[in-house]
Design a protein around this motif. Sequence first.
Motif, PDB file in Angstrom:
ATOM      1  N   ASP A 478       0.845  -1.188   0.000  1.00 55.06           N
ATOM      2  CA  ASP A 478       0.000   0.000   0.000  1.00 55.06           C
ATOM      3  C   ASP A 478       0.884   1.243   0.000  1.00 55.06           C
ATOM      4  O   ASP A 478       1.855   1.299  -0.721  1.00 55.06           O
ATOM      5  N   GLY A 479       0.580   2.193   0.835  1.00 53.14           N
ATOM      6  CA  GLY A 479       1.266   3.478   0.823  1.00 53.14           C
ATOM      7  C   GLY A 479       0.345   4.604   0.416  1.00 53.14           C
ATOM      8  O   GLY A 479       0.674   5.778   0.574  1.00 53.14           O
ATOM      9  N   THR A 480      -0.836   4.249  -0.133  1.00 46.88           N
ATOM     10  CA  THR A 480      -1.816   5.288  -0.444  1.00 46.88           C
ATOM     11  C   THR A 480      -2.419   5.860   0.833  1.00 46.88           C
ATOM     12  O   THR A 480      -2.782   7.028   0.880  1.00 46.88           O
ATOM     13  N   HIS A 481      -2.531   5.030   1.853  1.00 49.85           N
ATOM     14  CA  HIS A 481      -3.079   5.456   3.135  1.00 49.85           C
ATOM     15  C   HIS A 481      -1.939   5.494   4.143  1.00 49.85           C
ATOM     16  O   HIS A 481      -1.362   4.463   4.467  1.00 49.85           O
ATOM     17  N   GLN A 482      -1.608   6.675   4.629  1.00 51.60           N
ATOM     18  CA  GLN A 482      -0.386   6.885   5.418  1.00 51.60           C
ATOM     19  C   GLN A 482      -0.772   7.279   6.835  1.00 51.60           C
ATOM     20  O   GLN A 482      -0.969   8.453   7.140  1.00 51.60           O
ATOM     21  N   LEU A 483      -0.872   6.289   7.711  1.00 48.73           N
ATOM     22  CA  LEU A 483      -1.438   6.489   9.035  1.00 48.73           C
ATOM     23  C   LEU A 483      -0.435   6.192  10.139  1.00 48.73           C
ATOM     24  O   LEU A 483       0.459   5.372   9.971  1.00 48.73           O
ATOM     25  N   GLY A 484      -0.635   6.862  11.288  1.00 47.78           N
ATOM     26  CA  GLY A 484      -0.022   6.443  12.533  1.00 47.78           C
ATOM     27  C   GLY A 484       1.255   7.100  12.975  1.00 47.78           C
ATOM     28  O   GLY A 484       1.617   7.023  14.153  1.00 47.78           O
ATOM     29  N   MET A 485       2.006   7.769  12.089  1.00 45.58           N
ATOM     30  CA  MET A 485       3.365   8.209  12.432  1.00 45.58           C
ATOM     31  C   MET A 485       3.411   9.433  13.341  1.00 45.58           C
ATOM     32  O   MET A 485       4.428   9.717  13.948  1.00 45.58           O
ATOM     33  N   THR A 486       2.310  10.194  13.432  1.00 49.39           N
ATOM     34  CA  THR A 486       2.225  11.319  14.378  1.00 49.39           C
ATOM     35  C   THR A 486       0.963  11.131  15.214  1.00 49.39           C
ATOM     36  O   THR A 486       0.182  12.045  15.413  1.00 49.39           O
ATOM     37  N   ARG A 487       0.758   9.971  15.728  1.00 46.69           N
ATOM     38  CA  ARG A 487      -0.513   9.517  16.288  1.00 46.69           C
ATOM     39  C   ARG A 487      -1.036  10.366  17.439  1.00 46.69           C
ATOM     40  O   ARG A 487      -0.282  10.978  18.208  1.00 46.69           O
ATOM     41  N   MET A 488      -2.370  10.389  17.552  1.00 51.45           N
ATOM     42  CA  MET A 488      -3.043  10.994  18.692  1.00 51.45           C
ATOM     43  C   MET A 488      -2.888  10.095  19.907  1.00 51.45           C
ATOM     44  O   MET A 488      -2.903   8.872  19.785  1.00 51.45           O
ATOM     45  N   ALA A 489      -2.769  10.707  21.082  1.00 47.43           N
ATOM     46  CA  ALA A 489      -2.645   9.919  22.312  1.00 47.43           C
ATOM     47  C   ALA A 489      -2.997  10.794  23.503  1.00 47.43           C
ATOM     48  O   ALA A 489      -3.147  12.019  23.386  1.00 47.43           O
ATOM     49  N   SER A 490      -3.094  10.154  24.653  1.00 40.70           N
ATOM     50  CA  SER A 490      -3.407  10.894  25.876  1.00 40.70           C
ATOM     51  C   SER A 490      -2.169  11.488  26.521  1.00 40.70           C
ATOM     52  O   SER A 490      -2.277  12.355  27.394  1.00 40.70           O
ATOM     53  N   SER A 491      -0.985  11.014  26.109  1.00 40.74           N
ATOM     54  CA  SER A 491       0.254  11.528  26.700  1.00 40.74           C
ATOM     55  C   SER A 491       1.358  11.544  25.657  1.00 40.74           C
ATOM     56  O   SER A 491       1.295  10.830  24.652  1.00 40.74           O
ATOM     57  N   ALA A 492       2.394  12.344  25.931  1.00 40.35           N
ATOM     58  CA  ALA A 492       3.524  12.450  25.008  1.00 40.35           C
ATOM     59  C   ALA A 492       4.311  11.147  24.925  1.00 40.35           C
ATOM     60  O   ALA A 492       5.026  10.910  23.947  1.00 40.35           O
ATOM     61  N   LYS A 493       4.164  10.299  25.918  1.00 42.28           N
ATOM     62  CA  LYS A 493       4.855   9.003  25.889  1.00 42.28           C
ATOM     63  C   LYS A 493       4.310   8.114  24.773  1.00 42.28           C
ATOM     64  O   LYS A 493       5.043   7.342  24.161  1.00 42.28           O
ATOM     65  N   ASP A 494       3.035   8.261  24.493  1.00 43.35           N
ATOM     66  CA  ASP A 494       2.368   7.360  23.551  1.00 43.35           C
ATOM     67  C   ASP A 494       2.053   7.971  22.197  1.00 43.35           C
ATOM     68  O   ASP A 494       1.671   7.252  21.271  1.00 43.35           O
ATOM     69  N   GLY A 495       2.191   9.286  22.061  1.00 46.97           N
ATOM     70  CA  GLY A 495       1.820   9.917  20.800  1.00 46.97           C
ATOM     71  C   GLY A 495       2.496  11.252  20.592  1.00 46.97           C
ATOM     72  O   GLY A 495       3.262  11.728  21.441  1.00 46.97           O
ATOM     73  N   VAL A 496       2.195  11.861  19.470  1.00 46.81           N
ATOM     74  CA  VAL A 496       2.813  13.134  19.073  1.00 46.81           C
ATOM     75  C   VAL A 496       1.857  14.295  19.294  1.00 46.81           C
ATOM     76  O   VAL A 496       2.275  15.401  19.609  1.00 46.81           O
ATOM     77  N   VAL A 497       0.540  14.047  19.142  1.00 47.49           N
ATOM     78  CA  VAL A 497      -0.457  15.099  19.343  1.00 47.49           C
ATOM     79  C   VAL A 497      -1.502  14.631  20.338  1.00 47.49           C
ATOM     80  O   VAL A 497      -1.719  13.430  20.527  1.00 47.49           O
ATOM     81  N   ASP A 498      -2.170  15.606  20.968  1.00 48.46           N
ATOM     82  CA  ASP A 498      -3.188  15.264  21.961  1.00 48.46           C
ATOM     83  C   ASP A 498      -4.552  15.102  21.304  1.00 48.46           C
ATOM     84  O   ASP A 498      -4.674  15.085  20.074  1.00 48.46           O
ATOM     85  N   ARG A 499      -5.593  15.017  22.081  1.00 50.48           N
ATOM     86  CA  ARG A 499      -6.939  14.770  21.563  1.00 50.48           C
ATOM     87  C   ARG A 499      -7.439  15.896  20.661  1.00 50.48           C
ATOM     88  O   ARG A 499      -8.363  15.709  19.873  1.00 50.48           O
ATOM     89  N   ASP A 500      -6.839  17.076  20.789  1.00 49.29           N
ATOM     90  CA  ASP A 500      -7.212  18.210  19.947  1.00 49.29           C
ATOM     91  C   ASP A 500      -6.225  18.448  18.817  1.00 49.29           C
ATOM     92  O   ASP A 500      -6.254  19.493  18.166  1.00 49.29           O
ATOM     93  N   LEU A 501      -5.331  17.482  18.592  1.00 51.52           N
ATOM     94  CA  LEU A 501      -4.327  17.500  17.522  1.00 51.52           C
ATOM     95  C   LEU A 501      -3.211  18.512  17.764  1.00 51.52           C
ATOM     96  O   LEU A 501      -2.451  18.820  16.855  1.00 51.52           O
TER      97      LEU A 501
END
Length: 568
Positions: A478-501
Amino acid sequence: MFGDAFDRSQNAAEVTIIGAGPVGLAIALELDRLGISSQVLEAGGLRRRRSVDGLFTAQLRTPATHGPLEAVSAKMFGGTSNLWAGACVAYDPIDFKERKFVSDGVWPITYEDVSPFLEPASRFLDAGPAEFIAANVAHESGDEFSCTSLARFACERRSQVRHGGAAVRSARIRVCLNTVVTEVFLSGDGVVTGLAVASSDGSKLSRLPVRMLVVAAGGIETTRLALNMQRDRPRLFGGEAGPLGRYYMSHLMGSIADVRFLKPQHVDLFDFRKDANGTYTRRRFQPSEATQKKWALSNTVLWPEGAIADARHQRALLSLVFLLSGANGLGRAILPEVIRRRYSENSLGSTAGAHLRNLAPAGFKSILADANSLLERWYADPRPPGFLIRNQGSQYRLAYHAEHLPNRESRVTLTGEVDRLGMNRIAIDLRFTEADAASLERTHQRMSEWLKRGSLARMVLRCNPSDQQKTILRQAKDGTHQLGMTRMASSAKDGVVDRDLRAFGIANLYLCSTSVLPTSSQANPTLIVVALALRLSHHLAHAFKAEERPASLGMHSLRSVRSLPSGK
């Protein structure tokens, strides 16, 4: 209006948006409706140019699983909507819930947080109302699966054709084409203060002040910009061991089985149909939420595909069209690039020999009718999004579109190579695992048993039963759908952006692309990310209107951002 990012006499907009694809345009137009000004920076121009595409190439460490970037993304006004097949599909409520068999797949928001924005997102994408459940069909099989899941298809796929005029006419929107962002400037206390920009040919350089920044440059390019920010500030986004660039997901697409309908007319249920709004829709099979939980199935949809690529139609003209579609130029004129590549690279599809046999004189009996059908399709408005060509055996390829499970080692990283504007290029390592394939194998097993209990159809496996997982992984590309690399999360440990992006640790930086999605669902991501874009627009408008609009970004405006109720 169109603007010039290198004209320093222009006032700074309240919100600066990087990317003029469907997400960037959705944010700009919704902010405009809410009375907020924006400046949209687009690396490309009104047409696609190789010189611009050359800035965004990547090293493919797993070329067997990922298409070349020039085939899956477009740097121009309207972005990748110029290559898009138009499918608009909603994420399901189960996608937002914690599932024991989906590790690292927790969302910081609920389905109810985003569902109010699905209707305007679907309308924005020209896919009609947000109705994704078809009428039920009596098939006497029980409710382990259903065939009520509905995909909608945009009438006008190109966002700049549908919305470019409104953006250019607005006095509050300034669209700057051929403008590449090469650096994001941060203050010591974590505030974006400006951007370094260059014209796409490198002849002009400038620095733009920023009050609020939204990066909506597509999944890969949004990630690349964040990685380049981290290059100069190694502790940003959790550092090398943090989540940035990891959990790269797409979807598993392919076929390992046929579906044989017990009555020829049953396939009509799954044809492309216009609804009352003039929008094309297509019905799909899907395991129920209870079935997914019981058997640990990733979210998957399946449908019969009687395409030009399937030589069982025995039509000479259609086989000729398919053989010609393998040529890039002509093929792109006939089919959306994503669909063309899927058909031409399908390892379980009909062989060229089968199509050549259709070119025998007997196959030309229906050539006039087929030619008329193709011409009607070509000139239809809107044009049908695909084919469901009947065959005498009522047996069709059973295509699947399956969730790609989160995997920390599937990732995008920077290389030591830089482009002509000084930004580091990226390396892509998209990984599909045995867990992905095992889930799809179980889905087919459960669906086959479900079909056997009813009067609708039967499943016919097209590979050795012991080779199902190997066949699935061989087709996983695939590669047409590019998901997950700056993922939403509840904390900086688990993601790059918060619930409000909003990026963790940076008060006025937001990321809004498919890369923020923590799971991939069965759905194409365009609809959900446009819904998130509209949600973000309201969040930003509230931030500016909560207090008087600041003349420049400082602690006064940052208090407004921080005081914004989450999820609004």
